[in-house]
Design an enzyme around this catalytic site. Sequence first.
Site, short mmCIF file in Angstrom:
data_model
loop_
_atom_site.label_atom_id
_atom_site.label_comp_id
_atom_site.label_asym_id
_atom_site.label_seq_id
_atom_site.Cartn_x
_atom_site.Cartn_y
_atom_site.Cartn_z
CB SER A 39 -0.92 0.00 1.24
OG SER A 39 -1.91 0.97 1.11
CG ASN A 42 1.65 2.76 -7.27
OD1 ASN A 42 0.77 3.57 -6.92
ND2 ASN A 42 1.38 1.55 -7.69
CB CYS A 43 0.57 8.02 -8.33
SG CYS A 43 -0.55 6.76 -8.95
CE1 TYR A 280 -15.01 -12.68 -7.92
CE2 TYR A 280 -14.07 -14.52 -6.71
CZ TYR A 280 -15.17 -13.84 -7.20
OH TYR A 280 -16.43 -14.33 -6.97
CB ALA A 281 -7.33 -11.22 -11.78
N GLY A 283 -6.84 -4.86 -11.39
CA GLY A 283 -5.74 -3.91 -11.57
C GLY A 283 -5.03 -4.01 -12.90
CG ASP A 284 -1.61 -1.55 -13.24
OD1 ASP A 284 -2.71 -1.00 -13.05
OD2 ASP A 284 -0.52 -1.01 -12.99
CE1 TYR A 427 -18.04 34.04 -13.83
CE2 TYR A 427 -20.28 34.83 -13.61
CZ TYR A 427 -18.94 35.07 -13.84
OH TYR A 427 -18.50 36.35 -14.07
CE LYS A 435 -22.93 34.00 -23.42
NZ LYS A 435 -22.75 34.90 -24.57
#
Lengths: 548, 548
Positions: A39, A42-43, A280-281, A283-284, A427, A435
Amino acid sequence: MKKLLIIGGVAGGASAAARARRLNEEAEIIMFERGEFVSFANCGLPYHISGEIPERSALILQTPASFKSRFNVDVRVQQEVIAIDKVAKTLLVKNLITGEQYSESYDALLLSPGAAPITPPIPGLNTPLTFSLRNIPDMDRILASVKQSRPRHVTVVGGGFIGLEMMESFHALNIEVTLLELSNQVMAPVDIEMANMLHSEILAKGIDLRLNTGLASVEQTSSGLSLFLSNGESLDTELLICAIGVKPETRLAVDAGLVIGELGGIIVDEMMRTSDADIYAVGDAVEEFDLLTGEKCLVPLAGPANRQGRIAANNIFGGSASYKKTQGTAICRVFDLAIASTGLSEKRLAKTEIPFDKVYLHGASHASYFPGAHPISLKLLFNTDNGKILGAQALGRDGVDKRIDVLAVAIRAGLTVYDLQEMELTYAPPYGSAKDLLNQAGFVATNSLKGETCLCHSADIDARDDSQVLLDVRNPGELLKAGSIAGAINIPLDQLRERLNELPRDREVLVFCQVGLRGHVAYRMLVNHGFKVRNLSGGFKTYQAVTA
Amino acid sequence: MKKLLIIGGVAGGASAAARARRLNEEAEIIMFERGEFVSFANCGLPYHISGEIPERSALILQTPASFKSRFNVDVRVQQEVIAIDKVAKTLLVKNLITGEQYSESYDALLLSPGAAPITPPIPGLNTPLTFSLRNIPDMDRILASVKQSRPRHVTVVGGGFIGLEMMESFHALNIEVTLLELSNQVMAPVDIEMANMLHSEILAKGIDLRLNTGLASVEQTSSGLSLFLSNGESLDTELLICAIGVKPETRLAVDAGLVIGELGGIIVDEMMRTSDADIYAVGDAVEEFDLLTGEKCLVPLAGPANRQGRIAANNIFGGSASYKKTQGTAICRVFDLAIASTGLSEKRLAKTEIPFDKVYLHGASHASYFPGAHPISLKLLFNTDNGKILGAQALGRDGVDKRIDVLAVAIRAGLTVYDLQEMELTYAPPYGSAKDLLNQAGFVATNSLKGETCLCHSADIDARDDSQVLLDVRNPGELLKAGSIAGAINIPLDQLRERLNELPRDREVLVFCQVGLRGHVAYRMLVNHGFKVRNLSGGFKTYQAVTA
């Protein structure tokens, strides 16, 4: 469910473990991680290398001890699962510290092995000065090398997320950077003209950006590395980062006989179940379905991994949650800019049967009269049959994440460009415009679909012939500053109504301004005076980006 | 359509004029504005008073000359329309400079008269030191007064958008400010507990905020003004800003016999047409329909006015555009915070038949390990029958506009809290989180709807009895710092599993932590061990805001 084993302790695995315990207090939950850390962020790794995240400890979100005390999860770091016996429902586990092997049984198994950096078969690539960045030990090694050898020059191979972030990190450390990218653009999810605007920023920061350039071979020298490039050139550098992409880690799944897809990822159903009902799997490592095309894709991003982990845990404990396909929303900070995209790019749409068009807008991040407004460039792709929003890309210093998030939700909800006109967004002068750029994108695309404007694009300008005339409605001062397109007549918009007689009535007028807005006013004026006209979407600013 | 007359040259009128000309080159378009300026940035006025927008000229977006040269619109400033003859289809116009009156005929008429500041019948209110802020001359008068009398103390009456912005502006000029608000909260669109968090910020900046306090009468003195308040107190001040709200300017419409609604606005259909087929009306002067309740409402905001102007022009020139109701999305910057909302508040929902519940979240604007993350407090209201998102309110330094914009689109699209779980939003550490606050809001609300959590709110805590026990699962250090709720047992979450025997099994456990996340983990643990439990949504932080 008595016993859940989880392989991989980062995004998807960690999310699943926490969720599993919240759903079931009795189950035995064991999470295996061959690395030292679970945990971790990594980012955030590139940003600790640059020093922007000063504390290494900030990257470690949970520890085996914290998982144990909070979630009663038995986290076994530095223990590698080396085989799955799906008939016996056991794992063979190796303790990487003691070398000891043992078996562990399961009732359900979750694979969250992630994806590994691709190491291409480049002669000489593997040197003590060559690194990739996947985890904390990788980061530590890069930092140690930088500290020890104090490189003046680093080469990054690959212009994806990690390549761009590493480029920025080394630049922040006052190290010269060469970025090699085999294709004609960085940041593959966006189209070339959007990437070109990013290339300008990268070059402006002094990066030696080399597009269409691969790494052919590497030689270690007394002072570092000599890189031999695909274009015959060579380059001396002192540290090499290989960031050309990642591939799903599927060795265990393959060995266990689980079904693997054509893209190399583990095949799962929408409940995140593999071809084995008890495995189950997430993620990447898994193949997903694209929301808009239905095609298979690989999406190595943190958000989907986390959500899939949660979904898998739900299903393992008797729920029926499903993963709702992916639209590949992504963002990357590159120096002072953010570049982001969601949905399909033009290059991907071109490979489908979907009828589409595009509009470009260049507007301010908030009310232009309020300090701190910065330009945002937006490309919006939509279905010309029904107006549905298909994809969007944006670039700018501020407010890019907001616009792409809004469009991501709009795509997910199946909204159209007509709906975009009506969006009631927040806004006040510090935050937006009465706009908003997104309302304006809706206006332009709706005008186009309803035939109230006829747009052309840069390719049409370049392919024009004698039956057409090019009209630049900007002010002469703007042309002096920014240049124009060769052969264009210049009549400033505010003089156009009085000077219509200077335009030939027997030729189509291709009109443009700086960003497309005045071009539209000119378009309407000319059409209402009987001319045949098209307006260049995004104006000269887009033209420059396309033809850069 | 030969001749279009427009009354009012700011947001709605100016948008309509430009759009009308783009649609039709032949029509005669005349825009009447009794003031000196058209198309000025009224939302920017407070920020020029503070000096944050240094140049007054930045507020003037278009001039009569620029309208003429670009759009061939005849803009007549300082000319007031004093009567509409809808049978003869003529206007009676008075030139405010010459005093001359003349008649002008129309084929179509657009009313964009706006709304005027409400001046309550307070004895003595009208003094040379009393101001309201609607337009550039108002702003100039306030600036001139500040320059001339150099007030040390200013009083602002009314805690709406303009009142809050003026409070901030005077504070920026180092002038002491008293803010009087008749109700128990500023920023009426949000609920009291969200406003309370804003009150803390306002008080922390040294503003003399007086809630539940109205202005009873005013007396001019030698040194300024004496204000006599509804609570019997009095107050000396040197400048008085009256910002208690606005009311539609309907005199012309009333005199012309157009239908006026119960809220005092001009009645229009969804094409923006009044009860007279040749007269359209837009902006702050008209009544709109609420998107979610279908009820009539007044929405004096710039975004709707601009879009309505465009829609009216479309319809006047043969199109069939319709205004799609309003959801009242709004934002205000108050010192370092943004506060924003969209859809229905709890206090409005309480007056409907709609079955609803709410969740509170307090999370980070982006990945908490990345520098510059700031807390955001979010309140999400949803339909308990079908999960549809009904409203949202948020407060924080950064990223508030983004979250509310995403939720505004979600509400517009009819999305549910289930959908919110799946939203693929941009994520990189500088911009968001792998599980964004909005995904988390979806998780919590879904858990609640599916019975995977049972939430309670602050009122339930305060109304508890002997059949219940209150459990604080924060760490003792947090309690020392932030306090707790009287009577709560404290067992830190990470010790809870080992200390279950300290909790009575015959009483309902009301559990809380700081923001609700650990409370949820505790909830699940306790439920799975057979306890009857509810978790306080938003934790102690929300409790403090509610009970402030």
